[in-house]
Design a protein around this motif. Structure first.
Motif, PDB file in Angstrom:
ATOM      1  N   ILE A   1      26.414  -5.095  -4.273  1.00  0.00           N
ATOM      2  CA  ILE A   1      26.704  -3.740  -4.754  1.00  0.00           C
ATOM      3  C   ILE A   1      25.934  -3.446  -6.040  1.00  0.00           C
ATOM      4  CG2 ILE A   1      28.543  -2.168  -5.509  1.00  0.00           C
ATOM      5  CD1 ILE A   1      30.515  -4.069  -4.020  1.00  0.00           C
ATOM      6  N   SER A   2      25.912  -4.423  -6.953  1.00  0.00           N
ATOM      7  CA  SER A   2      25.420  -4.110  -8.293  1.00  0.00           C
ATOM      8  C   SER A   2      23.906  -4.164  -8.426  1.00  0.00           C
ATOM      9  CB  SER A   2      26.053  -5.051  -9.312  1.00  0.00           C
ATOM     10  OG  SER A   2      25.540  -6.357  -9.149  1.00  0.00           O
ATOM     11  N   THR A   3      23.242  -5.038  -7.658  1.00  0.00           N
ATOM     12  CA  THR A   3      21.802  -5.207  -7.875  1.00  0.00           C
ATOM     13  C   THR A   3      21.007  -3.905  -7.686  1.00  0.00           C
ATOM     14  OG1 THR A   3      22.007  -7.507  -7.258  1.00  0.00           O
ATOM     15  CG2 THR A   3      19.792  -6.589  -7.245  1.00  0.00           C
ATOM     16  N   PRO A   4      21.198  -3.171  -6.563  1.00  0.00           N
ATOM     17  CA  PRO A   4      20.432  -1.926  -6.437  1.00  0.00           C
ATOM     18  C   PRO A   4      20.720  -0.945  -7.568  1.00  0.00           C
ATOM     19  CG  PRO A   4      21.655  -2.424  -4.416  1.00  0.00           C
ATOM     20  CD  PRO A   4      22.071  -3.423  -5.425  1.00  0.00           C
ATOM     21  N   ILE A   5      22.011  -0.844  -7.948  1.00  0.00           N
ATOM     22  CA  ILE A   5      22.379   0.099  -9.013  1.00  0.00           C
ATOM     23  C   ILE A   5      21.747  -0.329 -10.337  1.00  0.00           C
ATOM     24  CG2 ILE A   5      24.306   1.096 -10.302  1.00  0.00           C
ATOM     25  CD1 ILE A   5      26.034   0.637  -7.814  1.00  0.00           C
ATOM     26  N   ALA A   6      21.864  -1.623 -10.640  1.00  0.00           N
ATOM     27  CA  ALA A   6      21.347  -2.116 -11.913  1.00  0.00           C
ATOM     28  C   ALA A   6      19.838  -1.949 -11.985  1.00  0.00           C
ATOM     29  CB  ALA A   6      21.730  -3.584 -12.088  1.00  0.00           C
ATOM     30  N   LEU A   7      19.154  -2.242 -10.879  1.00  0.00           N
ATOM     31  CA  LEU A   7      17.700  -2.087 -10.882  1.00  0.00           C
ATOM     32  C   LEU A   7      17.329  -0.612 -10.996  1.00  0.00           C
ATOM     33  CD1 LEU A   7      16.336  -4.719  -8.346  1.00  0.00           C
ATOM     34  CD2 LEU A   7      16.594  -4.843 -10.821  1.00  0.00           C
ATOM     35  N   GLY A   8      18.112   0.238 -10.345  1.00  0.00           N
ATOM     36  CA  GLY A   8      17.883   1.676 -10.460  1.00  0.00           C
ATOM     37  C   GLY A   8      17.989   2.123 -11.911  1.00  0.00           C
ATOM     38  N   ILE A   9      19.028   1.661 -12.595  1.00  0.00           N
ATOM     39  CA  ILE A   9      19.206   2.011 -14.011  1.00  0.00           C
ATOM     40  C   ILE A   9      18.005   1.526 -14.825  1.00  0.00           C
ATOM     41  CG2 ILE A   9      20.598   1.547 -16.072  1.00  0.00           C
ATOM     42  CD1 ILE A   9      23.031   1.329 -14.222  1.00  0.00           C
ATOM     43  N   ALA A  10      17.629   0.255 -14.574  1.00  0.00           N
ATOM     44  CA  ALA A  10      16.538  -0.336 -15.346  1.00  0.00           C
ATOM     45  C   ALA A  10      15.236   0.427 -15.135  1.00  0.00           C
ATOM     46  CB  ALA A  10      16.374  -1.799 -14.960  1.00  0.00           C
ATOM     47  N   ILE A  11      14.952   0.771 -13.888  1.00  0.00           N
ATOM     48  CA  ILE A  11      13.692   1.470 -13.595  1.00  0.00           C
ATOM     49  C   ILE A  11      13.700   2.857 -14.225  1.00  0.00           C
ATOM     50  CG2 ILE A  11      12.311   2.500 -11.739  1.00  0.00           C
ATOM     51  CD1 ILE A  11      13.241   0.130  -9.980  1.00  0.00           C
ATOM     52  N   TYR A  12      14.843   3.544 -14.068  1.00  0.00           N
ATOM     53  CA  TYR A  12      14.912   4.887 -14.646  1.00  0.00           C
ATOM     54  C   TYR A  12      14.714   4.824 -16.158  1.00  0.00           C
ATOM     55  CZ  TYR A  12      16.532   9.555 -15.778  1.00  0.00           C
ATOM     56  OH  TYR A  12      16.605  10.840 -16.252  1.00  0.00           O
TER      57      TYR A  12
END
Lengths: 340, 326
Positions: B84-95
């Motif tokens: 659950i968290s990896t896509p969200i966390a990477l999304g935050i980081a990239i943004y």
């Protein structure tokens, strides 16, 4: 210049503090969490009467209390369940168990559309916890509660997830009234529950029961009273359905006083007698019968004499059931066993 | 009188010895923890042996202890949380590192890092009072055909694996995202410039940056995983604490860290205590194992990069300081 003065003042303050602690006699104890509020009240009241006595109590759990007694790292211990034979054998010398106050465990439940106080026989309670009775409209429940309309909802059993004296008292009672429960589950501070979910602490269990439709759990009487949670009545050995109260809990201890063993290691769940609430228990303080530190032992004996008499009047305000006078008399006699 | 250069070399040696000592402390600490866990769990190790890893019964009354349901609960909840968290966390980081307007960057980064500073008991309480009722409602409205799927079977309790995985995911996001953001920030601008010069779109340039920083990003995910494996308080408050092996997200289960925290204080019996400490040992071994796998993963990725793109300039640049040090 200014900082020198500050340091001087600090130094003097430190010296004063050291001098002050030099006069008092700190005594350390550790153990059960359940009686912690009354013990800390006692120790602070006793300190007001005898400023030279300072008793420190760490509520680390009954298991920890017994272990620290065995390792002689504390001067006294406290436990919600008496030490077993194996633990007594490992102790450095004879240990005196002294009951201090009483507690009880009550069944709490949340059935949609039911406000009535339900009646539980011991066997029914055991069957529910075992998962054998799994619907609220099971014939066994409706038969015990005529006039209450119960829904066909599933029963969700909620138990304590943390090791606890509350669990010990509850399963001790269930094991006495149901041979099947004794065989399948047994008695300890944590057990292998056949069904259900675990909540941490009284607040965890109460919270889960409150949230989950169809849930049943067990909490300490004090917790239920202080948080105004309604609870069911339980059938005692004489067949009466009793709603737990401080009086009915004290009555359980009075009922047990007649057959009190000399070491006070007694379970008073399912005790005989009229008006007795069956899921009641003592909580104990533990002392070495042959203490190495005689002056401190003398202080603790004096403290116990006070706690058993004057101290008992603080019980009701804090929600603990006081000891009956029969038990106090037996304990006053037993205090002489501590060799001063 | 010593020459300045010899004094400097003595200083160097002293500094090296000093920092070396601190590095050694870490090794000693880890070895000490392992030894202490091993020593104090002897009773349980001797009695159960390997059966401890495969046993499914946890019965303090009869003295029968098996860790499998706890191992399962820990790994299952952590893996779900990472999914659950990896896509969200990477999304935050990239943004945050590539796309967000500059003035939003600092407050957003601050807020994500603030999530990491919230004590786990607060997450636990939030879980009990907010998340669990929501999960229960979702379970109540789950259609019957879906309940036949093992992943969604069981009564609507609210507490259970699903709630635990969700709360873990929330707790892990700031760790993964802030490390991943730092990694992306460290990607040299020349990488992106080169990509744009070759006519890459923004998305392609970001992909190139992600590819460049992937060892660091794997590290960020592993860090989050480590956090999830060890989390205790918030998990025990929402997972239902029932040691059973079930695939269902609705079923109450249990984790290693949670059972230690719950039962340690009242474990008066020697074997019982020893078994709880052995759970700690198992947790330790599994953590070491996860870290070893992550090292291997990072190692294999870097080797692949080196094999694919021989970069003579980069090698020289990295080699220079090493040579100077010797």
């Amino acid at each position: 210049m200014k900082s020198t003065k500050v340091f001087l003042a600090l130094g003097l303050g430190l010296l004063a503090a050291l001098a002050a602690t030099g006069q008092t006699t700190p005594i350390n104890g550790a153990g059960a969490t359940f009686p912690y509020p009354i013990y800390s009240k006692w120790f602070s009241e006793y300190n007001k009467l005898h400023p030279e006595v300072e008793i420190n109590y760490q509520s680390i759990g009954s298991g920890g209390g017994i272990r620290q007694m065995t390792e002689q790292t504390v001067f006294f211990g406290a436990t919600d369940g008496p030490m077993n034979e194996e633990q007594i054998k490992k102790a450095p010398g004879p240990i005196l168990h002294l009951p201090t106050v009483l507690g009880a465990v009550v069944p709490v439940y949340n059935i949609p559309g039911v406000d009535a106080s339900l009646k539980f026989s011991g066997k029914l309670l055991a069957d529910i916890i075992l998962g054998k009775v799994s619907k609220w409209n099971d014939a066994a429940i409706t038969a015990a509660n005529p006039g209450v309309k119960l829904p066909a909802a599933d029963i969700v059993v909620v138990h304590r997830s943390d090791g606890s004296g509350t669990t010990y008292i509850f399963v001790d009672y269930l094991s006495k009234v149901s041979p099947e429960f004794k065989e399948k589950v047994g008695v300890n501070t944590s057990v292998n529950w056949p069904v259900g979910v675990g909540g941490k602490g009284n607040e965890g269990v109460a919270g889960l029961v409150k949230q989950t439709p169809g849930a049943i759990g067990y909490v300490e009487l004090i917790y239920a009273l202080q948080n105004k949670i309604s609870f069911g009545s339980v059938q005692n050995a004489g067949g009466e359905f009793i709603v737990a109260s401080l009086d009915s809990v004290t009555a359980a201890a009075a009922g047990a006083a007649k057959s009190m063993p000399s070491d006070f290691r007694v379970s008073i769940t399912n005790a005989p007698g009229k008006g007795v609430y069956p899921i009641s228990s003592f909580t104990w303080l533990l002392f070495y019968e042959n203490p190495t530190d005689k002056p401190r032992a003398k202080i603790m004996v004096d403290f116990m004499k006070w706690a058993l008499t004057e101290g008992q009047k603080y019980c009701k305000d804090l929600g603990y059931a006081p000891l009956p006078k029969e038990v106090v008399a037996l304990e006053t006699e037993a205090l002489k066993r501590i060799k001063l | 009188m010593k020459s300045p250069s010899s004094r400097r070399s003595a200083d160097d040696r002293g500094f090296r010895l000093g920092t070396g000592f601190f590095a050694l402390l870490v090794v000693l600490l880890v070895a000490g923890i392992f030894w202490e866990l091993y020593r104090t769990s002897q009773l349980s190790l001797a009695k159960f042996g390997f059966r401890f890893w495969t046993g499914k019964t946890w019965d303090p009354v009869s003295g029968e202890f098996g860790a499998l349901p706890f191992i399962w609960g820990t790994l299952y909840s952590s893996i779900l949380a990472m999914l659950i968290s990896t896509p969200i966390a990477l999304g935050i980081a990239i943004y945050l590192s590539e796309l967000s307007p500059r003035r939003l960057r600092t407050p957003l980064a601050f807020l994500t890092e603030l999530l990491a500073a919230v004590p786990s008991i607060v997450y636990g309480l939030w879980g009990v009072f907010v998340l669990v009722p929501i999960v229960r409602k979702l379970q109540v409205v789950t259609p019957d055909w879906l309940k036949k799927v093992p992943l969604f079977s069981g009564p609507p309790l609210g507490v259970g694996m699903g709630a635990a995985a969700l709360i873990l995911a929330v707790m892990v996001i700031p760790f993964t995202s802030s490390v991943a953001r730092e990694v992306l920030k460290a990607v040299p601008a020349s990488q992106r410039e080169a990509a744009y010069a070759l006519g890459a779109t923004r998305w392609e340039a970001i992909r190139a940056a992600l590819r460049f920083g992937r060892t660091g990003i794997i590290g960020a995910v592993i860090l989050g995983f480590g956090r999830a494996v060890g989390e205790t308080m918030a998990v025990t408050m929402v997972i239902g604490n029932n040691p059973q092996i079930k695939a269902s997200l609705f079923a109450p289960q249990y984790t290693m860290a949670a059972v230690i925290a719950n039962e340690f204080t009242e474990a008066a019996d020697d074997l019982y205590l020893s078994a709880l400490i052995e759970i700690g040992l198992v947790l330790f071994v599994i953590t070491v194992f996860i870290n070893a796998i992550s090292r291997l993963l990072i190692w294999s990725v870097t080797r692949e990069v080196k094999a694919q793109v021989p970069k003579p300039t980069a090698t020289v640049a990295f080699a220079a300081p090493t040579g100077g040090g010797q």
